[in-house]
Design an enzyme around this catalytic site. Structure first.
Site, PDB file in Angstrom:
ATOM      1  N   GLY A  18       0.825  -1.197   0.000  1.00  0.00           N
ATOM      2  CA  GLY A  18       0.000   0.000   0.000  1.00  0.00           C
ATOM      3  C   GLY A  18       0.856   1.241   0.000  1.00  0.00           C
ATOM      4  N   GLY A  19       0.224   2.348  -0.352  1.00  0.00           N
ATOM      5  CA  GLY A  19       0.904   3.626  -0.371  1.00  0.00           C
ATOM      6  C   GLY A  19      -0.009   4.713   0.135  1.00  0.00           C
ATOM      7  N   GLY A  20       0.326   5.937  -0.202  1.00  0.00           N
ATOM      8  CA  GLY A  20      -0.452   7.049   0.300  1.00  0.00           C
ATOM      9  C   GLY A  20      -1.828   7.138  -0.325  1.00  0.00           C
ATOM     10  N   VAL A  24      -3.068  -2.297  -1.478  1.00  0.00           N
ATOM     11  CA  VAL A  24      -2.992  -3.398  -2.448  1.00  0.00           C
ATOM     12  C   VAL A  24      -3.244  -4.709  -1.724  1.00  0.00           C
ATOM     13  CG1 VAL A  24      -1.586  -4.547  -4.185  1.00  0.00           C
ATOM     14  CG2 VAL A  24      -1.346  -2.098  -3.825  1.00  0.00           C
ATOM     15  N   LYS A  39      -5.863  -3.071  -6.305  1.00  0.00           N
ATOM     16  CA  LYS A  39      -5.517  -1.782  -5.695  1.00  0.00           C
ATOM     17  C   LYS A  39      -6.820  -1.064  -5.373  1.00  0.00           C
ATOM     18  CE  LYS A  39      -1.901   0.478  -6.658  1.00  0.00           C
ATOM     19  NZ  LYS A  39      -0.783   1.234  -7.245  1.00  0.00           N
ATOM     20  N   ASP A 133       5.826   8.457 -12.504  1.00  0.00           N
ATOM     21  CA  ASP A 133       6.203   8.070 -11.127  1.00  0.00           C
ATOM     22  C   ASP A 133       7.118   6.853 -11.146  1.00  0.00           C
ATOM     23  OD1 ASP A 133       6.294   8.346  -8.388  1.00  0.00           O
ATOM     24  OD2 ASP A 133       4.448   7.234  -8.023  1.00  0.00           O
TER      25      ASP A 133
END
Length: 720
Positions: A18-20, A24, A39, A133
Site C-alpha cells: 500500500g501507499g499514500g 494493495v 488496488k 512516477d
C-alpha cells in the site's frame, strides 16, 4: 476487506502492500480461478470527484497496454464507495526491497533491469501514456527475474489536494525530473530522467539528491549537480556512467530523445568495445568553450570593418571619400546579382527533383507476390526484399506443428500483383509459450494443488504423487514440488512431481511386559524409539529379569519417533518372602476305596491356584509349596470327590516363626462287612453278641465327630 468478495468475483485473501493513495491486496479471481492484485483507493479520496475521474480514466488508459514488462490491468470498477483496479499478481519483490538488501547491484544485473524498464516505457510512450512516477517501489521483479512496471498513469490522478494529504507525490520527490519539480508539463523525457536515478541508485546504493525536506530535494534537482556514479562506485564502466549522465541532464533536450534510444544504448553498453569509451560531453559544455573564441572573432571582424572605414593616409596612394563610396556601391550591386542567380539555380534544382519524384511515384513497376510459407524467416525475407517488397512486420506466434522460425502465414497471398515497395507482413512460428509454475506449498493440500495445476492446463495423468512422513507439515499438505514455484514449464509435456505429507511417523508401541530386558531393548530400537531409564523392581508375579512395566506408552498406543521408553524389570521375589511347604493329609472316604482328591491353594503368587489332583485309596500326605509375604497369607483347600472337605490357613507369621499348626492324620473308616444270616451269638453273660456292622457304625460316628472337632480347630476363624 480480508475475506470480502469484491464485486462478487474477487475474494480478498491478504494485504500485500500500500501507499499514500491506495492499498494493495492479494485476491483470488473466483471466475477464472487465478490470483490477482487489487488496488483499492483509500477512503479519504472517495469523495474527491476530480481524483476519481482521473483515477478511472488513467487506469483504463493503462489497461490498453500489453507488454511482457508491464503489469497487466484486468479490470476497473466500483462497489459502493470502494474504487478498485484489478491487476496481474506478481510473485516476487519490488526493486526497492532488492536495493535495500543487496545494493550496489552487479552492473550486468542493473543494466538488464533498466533495459526491461526502458522497454516497458517505450511501449507506453508509443501509446501516449506517461508514467510520471518511475521509482523502485513501482518496479516488480518476479521469481523468474522478469521485470514488471506497475502504476502506469496513476500519478496523473494526483490533484492539488492530494499532495499534502497522502504524501505520495512528496514521497517520490527523490525521482522527480527538474520540470516535474517546477510543476510544468512532463513528458517522455521526464520518465527517462527518473529511470536514470533508478539506475544510479542500483549501482551506487544511494540517491543522487538528499535533503532535509522534500522542497530542498526538489531544489537540488533544479539547481545542483550530483556526485558522478564512478566517484561513488569506481567499478561502473564508463559506458554505463555515460547513460546515467545523459538521462539525468537537467535540460530535457540534452537527454535521450526516446525510450527506444536509451534502450539501444543499454543493450550495447556492456560490449567490450564500449566499456571504456570516452566520457560523454554535452552541447552546453562545448558551447561554453566556443563562446569566447566566437566573441573574439566577432570583435576582430568588427575591428577590421572599423579599420577599413577609416581613411588611411599613404604617401604612395591616397583614396578620396567619393571613390570609397563608389566602390562600396559596386560591391553591393555584385552581391545582389549573385543572390538572384543563386535563387534561380536553387529553384530549378528543386523543380527538377519534384519532377523526378512525381515521375517515380506515377510509374512504379509491379511484382508478383511469391509463396514464402513453410520457408525459414531469413530465406522468406530475403526473397521478398529481392523482389522489391518491404517486409513491414514479422509476427512471431506459436502454432502447434510449426517449427520455430518457419513462416506459416503471409499477409498477401501468392500470385497477387502489387507495386514494388508494397508492404507485406509475415507470421512466423515461435517457441511454445511456457507456463509459470504456481506455488503449491505453504499450507496447500493435494486437492488445492491439483486445482491450481489444472488452471495451468496440466493433465492429472502427468501429476506424480508421493507420500512421506514429516514432523512439521500436517498430513495431506504438500512438502515439495517439481518444477519449483516460479519456474517456467511446458504443461503439455512436463511431469509434475508432488510429495505429500503423511504427518508425523506413527509407531504402534509393542508389548514389552513379560519380555526379557534384552528382548525389550531390541524391540525399542527396531521401532525407532530410544531406551530410557531401566529400574529393578521386586515382583511376586513376574519372573526375575523380565519387564514388569513400560512408560510412557502402554502396549498398542501410538508413540512418537525418538521418544525414550523407561522400563521396570523384575528382580525376583522380595527378600522378606518365605517359601513354605505345607503338608496336607488326605484320606479316602473309606479305607481301600478310591477317592478323587483336588487341592486348590492361594499365596503371594495368586489366589485359587490349582494344585495337585490325584486318586487315592488310603491316607496320604500331599506337600503344597506356598510363597508367603507379610501382606499375603496362604490357604489350602481340600476337595474330595468334588465336595469341599477342609480349608487350612497358613499365616505368614507362623511360617516365619515355625509355629504353623500341622493337621492331624486320622484313619479312614474300615469298609463295611456284609450282615450274617446266622442268629447272633451270646456272650458269656448270656447276652447276644453285638453285630459288627453296628460297632463299625458307632465307631464311624465317633470318629466323624472327632474329625469335625479337629477341623474347627484349624479353621480360618480359629487361626485368626
Amino acid at each position: 476487506m480480508i475475506g470480502h468478495e469484491l464485486a462478487g468475483r474477487y475474494k480478498i485473501i491478504e494485504r500485500v502492500g500500500g501507499g499514500g493513495m491506495a492499498l494493495v491486496y492479494k485476491a483470488q479471481d473466483i471466475l477464472l480461478n487465478r490470483y490477482v492484485a487489487i488496488k483499492v483507493l483509500r477512503q479519504q479520496f472517495v469523495h474527491d470527484e476530480e481524483f476519481i475521474r482521473r483515477f478511472r480514466r488513467e487506469a483504463q488508459s493503462a489497461a490498453s497496454l500489453s507488454h511482457p514488462n508491464v503489469v497487466s490491468i484486468y479490470d476497473v470498477g466500483q462497489e459502493d464507495e470502494t474504487h478498485y483496479i484489478v491487476m496481474e499478481f506478481i510473485e516476487g519483490h519490488n526493486l526497492n526491497e532488492i536495493i535495500k538488501e543487496r545494493a550496489p547491484l552487479q552492473v550486468d544485473e542493473a543494466v538488464r533491469i533498466a533495459s526491461q524498464i526502458c522497454d516497458a516505457l517505450d511501449h507506453a510512450h508509443h501509446n501516449q501514456i506517461i508514467h510520471r512516477d518511475i521509482k523502485p517501489h513501482n518496479i516488480l521483479i518476479g521469481r523468474n527475474g522478469r521485470v514488471k512496471v506497475t502504476d502506469f498513469g496513476i500519478a496523473r490522478a494526483v490533484t492539488s489536494t492530494t499532495i499534502t494529504q497522502t504524501g505520495s507525490v512528496v514521497g517520490s520527490v527523490h525521482y522527480f525530473s527538474p520540470e516535474h519539480a517546477k510543476g510544468v508539463t512532463t513528458g517522455e523525457k521526464s520518465d527517462l530522467y527518473s529511470l536514470g536515478i533508478v539506475l544510479y541508485q542500483m549501482l551506487t546504493g544511494r540517491l543522487p539528491f538528499l535533503g532535509e525536506s522534500p522542497i530542498s530535494v526538489a531544489l537540488k534537482h533544479l539547481q545542483e549537480e550530483f556526485d558522478e556514479p564512478k566517484e561513488v562506485n569506481p567499478l561502473i564502466p564508463q559506458s554505463v556512467e555515460n547513460i546515467i549522465l545523459k538521462s539525468m541532464r537537467k535540460n530535457p533536450h540534452e537527454r535521450y530523445q526516446s525510450a527506444e534510444e536509451m534502450m539501444q544504448d543499454l543493450e550495447t553498453c556492456l560490449l567490450p568495445d564500449r566499456r571504456d569509451e570516452p566520457k560523454i560531453e554535452f552541447d552546453d559544455d562545448e558551447d561554453q568553450t566556443r563562446i569566447m573564441p566566437a566573441l573574439k572573432t566577432m570583435q576582430s571582424d568588427d575591428r577590421d570593418d572599423y579599420t577599413a572605414a577609416v581613411p588611411v593616409h599613404d604617401t604612395m596612394n591616397e583614396v578620396t571619400d567619393e571613390e570609397e563610396v563608389h566602390e562600396g556601391n559596386k560591391k553591393k550591386k555584385r552581391k545582389k546579382q549573385a543572390l538572384i542567380v543563386g535563387s534561380i539555380l536553387l529553384f530549378l534544382a528543386i523543380l527538377t527533383g519534384v519532377v523526378i519524384y512525381v515521375n517515380n511515384m506515377l510509374v512504379v513497376p509491379e511484382v508478383t507476390v511469391p509463396n514464402v510459407v513453410d520457408k525459414p524467416e531469413e530465406v522468406a525475407v530475403k526473397e521478398l526484399e529481392d523482389l522489391g517488397l518491404v517486409v513491414k512486420e514479422v509476427s512471431r506466434v506459436y502454432k502447434q506443428g510449426v517449427d520455430e522460425g518457419i513462416v506459416f502465414k503471409q499477409s498477401r497471398t501468392e500470385g497477387t500483383v502489387v507495386k514494388k515497395g508494397a508492404d507485406i507482413i509475415l507470421t512466423v512460428g515461435d517457441v511454445k509459450p511456457l507456463s509459470t509454475m504456481p506455488d503449491l506449498r505453504n499450507g496447500k493440500t493435494l486437492e488445492e494443488a491439483i486445482k491450481l495445476l489444472k488452471v495451468q492446463k496440466v493433465d492429472e495423468d502427468r501429476i506424480d504423487v508421493k507420500y512421506e512422513n514429516h514432523d512439521s507439515i500436517p498430513e495431506g499438505q504438500i512438502i515439495s514440488q517439481w518444477p519449483e514455484s516460479g519456474e517456467e514449464f511446458d504443461p503439455d509435456v512436463t511431469q509434475v512431481r508432488l510429495v505429500v505429507s503423511k504427518g508425523k511417523q506413527s509407531i504402534t508401541m509393542p508389548n514389552l511386559i513379560g519380555q526379557t530386558r534384552s528382548q525389550a531393548e531390541s524391540l525399542i530400537k527396531e521401532k525407532g524409539l530410544e531406551i530410557g531409564s531401566v529400574e529393578d523392581m521386586s515382583s511376586f508375579t513376574v519372573e526375575k529379569g523380565k519387564v514388569i512395566e513400560q512408560w510412557p506408552y502402554q502396549p498398542n498406543e501410538i508413540a512418537e519417533p525418538g521418544t525414550k521408553i523407561d522400563l521396570k524389570v523384575s528382580s525376583g521375589y522380595p527378600p522378606e518372602a518365605i517359601n513354605y511347604t505345607f503338608n496336607v493329609p488326605v484320606a479316602p472316604s473309606r479305607e481301600g476305596e478310591k477317592s478323587q482328591i483336588r487341592i486348590v491353594y492361594s499365596d503371594a503368587l495368586g489366589d485359587k491356584r490349582e494344585g495337585e489332583s490325584r486318586t487315592i485309596t488310603t491316607t496320604e500326605i500331599i506337600p503344597v509349596k506356598l510363597l508367603l509375604a507379610p501382606e499375603k497369607n496362604g490357604s489350602v483347600e481340600i476337595y474330595r470327590d468334588g465336595r469341599a472337605l477342609e480349608t487350612y490357613i497358613v499365616l505368614y507369621t507362623d511360617a516365619k516363626n515355625g509355629t504353623v499348626p500341622q493337621p492331624q492324620i486320622e484313619a479312614p473308616p474300615e469298609p463295611e462287612v456284609p450282615a450274617s444270616t446266622e442268629p447272633p451269638q451270646q456272650d458269656g453273660d448270656g447276652e447276644p453278641e453285638e453285630d459288627e456292622s453296628e460297632r463299625n457304625e458307632d465307631s464311624d460316628s465317633s470318629n466323624e465327630g472327632k474329625r469335625k472337632g479337629d477341623n474347627k480347630k484349624h479353621s480360618w476363624k480359629d487361626d485368626n
